[in-house]
Design an enzyme around this catalytic site. Structure first.
Site, mmCIF file in Angstrom:
data_model
loop_
_atom_site.group_PDB
_atom_site.id
_atom_site.type_symbol
_atom_site.label_atom_id
_atom_site.label_comp_id
_atom_site.label_asym_id
_atom_site.label_seq_id
_atom_site.Cartn_x
_atom_site.Cartn_y
_atom_site.Cartn_z
ATOM 1 N N TYR A 128 -79.298 -56.680 30.218
ATOM 2 C CA TYR A 128 -79.745 -55.517 30.994
ATOM 3 C C TYR A 128 -79.967 -54.297 30.102
ATOM 4 C CZ TYR A 128 -78.745 -57.655 35.543
ATOM 5 O OH TYR A 128 -78.769 -58.438 36.651
ATOM 6 N N LYS B 265 -44.209 -57.214 40.882
ATOM 7 C CA LYS B 265 -45.171 -56.551 41.781
ATOM 8 C C LYS B 265 -46.602 -56.967 41.435
ATOM 9 C CE LYS B 265 -44.986 -52.483 38.778
ATOM 10 N NZ LYS B 265 -44.178 -51.286 38.491
HETATM 11 C C1 LIG Z 1 -43.536 -51.415 37.232
HETATM 12 C C2 LIG Z 1 -42.128 -50.929 37.151
HETATM 13 C C3 LIG Z 1 -41.211 -51.546 36.279
HETATM 14 C C4 LIG Z 1 -41.631 -52.553 35.241
HETATM 15 O O1 LIG Z 1 -42.239 -51.859 34.179
HETATM 16 P P1 LIG Z 1 -42.773 -52.570 32.866
HETATM 17 O O2 LIG Z 1 -43.220 -51.446 32.012
HETATM 18 O O3 LIG Z 1 -43.903 -53.447 33.295
HETATM 19 O O4 LIG Z 1 -41.661 -53.355 32.282
HETATM 20 C C5 LIG Z 1 -39.891 -51.165 36.369
HETATM 21 N N1 LIG Z 1 -39.487 -50.201 37.237
HETATM 22 C C6 LIG Z 1 -40.345 -49.565 38.063
HETATM 23 C C7 LIG Z 1 -39.852 -48.510 38.969
HETATM 24 C C8 LIG Z 1 -41.698 -49.902 38.039
HETATM 25 O O5 LIG Z 1 -42.547 -49.252 38.842
#
Ligand SMILES: *Cc1c(COP(=O)(O)O)cnc(C)c1O
Length: 349
Positions: free
Chosen positions: A244, A35
């Protein structure tokens, strides 16, 4: 123009996936969660490399990400959509053979009516209270759902980055209770759950951050280097200030390097006067505020002016940067901007 460079090591990512696959054992399939464009690092190269090297199942957040991923990995891999079947997604899901993870009775009805017979998974809420069927809704829906043949029943752990947290076992017990006797492949664990041991593995595991050796999989191989080019140096005398708001004042003769990246590149302003950049193995403190496109660094102690200084690398992983400013490696990665010159090394399959 000199731009900062983000170097992504595809071989390291593959070796991390393989290490997690080995930890989860041969009875468990290891998927990949890709994702947010592979946590900001680029699905077009990373997901493609994973698909070529045996990853058969991917997870993305939403149908749009699934549509992009389908073009990258081709027809064969299964692509699960974690947000489920949302209103307006039907065409994408149907046309591109995406598999929504249905999170509620509402999504279930939408999916069954719009795309009868189409593949789907189910997410159960086992205590995180974020996504998924609650127990009572689930037991009511289960007969119809099971008759339609889900590809996967999954849930997600809230505290798996803390191995001793009682929530892990509590959710495990609840997941078993909610899925007992159902002859459907099950999945409970992301990266953290894989490290909790075989009881948590079930039929499929879903690592994301572990592919980049992010916490809690710090045993993995670092896969990301972020190098910021030095574009000017100057000597600053005692009493003079840098940047800054005059946020840093020299107490002694100081050689200051200005590097080309800033908060517009996802490097938080909170890193000012706090972070460290690296000249190889030598730490160099950030001095003054982080500007939109520039960061100033104390390099007085270096023998030579380096071409670039590293913010992310083997000496300083994303989690260490997150710790400095009260966030996590995931947020550091997914905040990295679009101006970097991205390069991918390795990945020949
Ligand atoms: C993002 C996510 C993962 C992966 O999690 P990690 O901690 O990055 O390994 C797995 N399952 C779901 C439902 C997620 O939202």
């Amino acid at each position: 123009m000199t731009t900062a460079s983000l170097r992504i090591d595809l071989d390291a990512i593959l070796s991390n996936w393989r290490a997690l696959d080995a930890l989860s054992g041969t009875a468990t399939q290891t998927a990949a969660v890709v994702k947010a464009d592979c946590y900001g690092l680029g699905a077009s190269r990373i997901a493609r490399m994973l698909a070529r090297n045996g990853v058969r199942t991917f997870f993305v957040a939403c149908a749009e990400e699934g549509a992009t991923l389908r073009q990258i990995v081709g027809e064969a891999p299964e692509i699960f959509i974690l947000s489920g079947h949302c209103a307006g997604d039907t065409e994408m899901i149907g046309d591109l053979s995406l598999t929504p993870v249905l999170n509620s009775a509402e999504q279930m009805h939408r999916h069954f009516e719009a795309l009868p017979g189409a593949a789907f998974g189910i997410q159960l809420d086992t205590g995180m209270n974020r996504l998924g069927f609650e127990a009572s809704d689930w037991f009511a829906a289960a007969p119809a759902v099971l008759a339609a043949g889900p590809k996967l029943i999954m849930s997600h752990l809230a505290c798996s980055d803390e191995a001793d947290h009682p929530m892990n076992r509590q959710q495990l017990t609840e997941f078993k209770r909610m899925t007992e006797g159902m002859k459907v492949p099950r999945s409970l664990s992301a990266t953290g759950g894989i490290l909790l041991g075989s009881e948590f593995h079930f039929d499929l595991v879903r690592p994301g951050i572990g592919l980049y050796a992010g916490r809690p999989f710090e045993a993995g191989t670092p896969a990301v280097t972020l190098s910021l080019p030095v574009i000017q140096t100057r000597e600053v005398h005692p009493g003079e200030t840098v940047g800054y708001s005059n946020a840093w004042t020299a107490e002694t003769e100081t050689r200051v390097a200005t590097v080309a990246a800033g908060y517009a590149d996802g490097l938080s302003r909170r890193l000012g006067n706090v972070a460290t950049l690296w000249a190889g193995d030598i730490p160099c403190p950030v001095i003054g505020k982080v500007s939109m496109d520039l960061i100033t660094v104390d390099i007085t102690h270096l023998d030579e002016v380096p071409d670039a200084l590293d913010l992310i690398g083997p000496n300083q992983r994303v989690d260490a940067i997150g710790d400095l400013i009260g966030t996590i490696g995931y947020e550091i990665l997914t905040s990295l901007g679009h101006r970097y010159q991205r390069s991918y090394v390795g990945g020949a399959a």
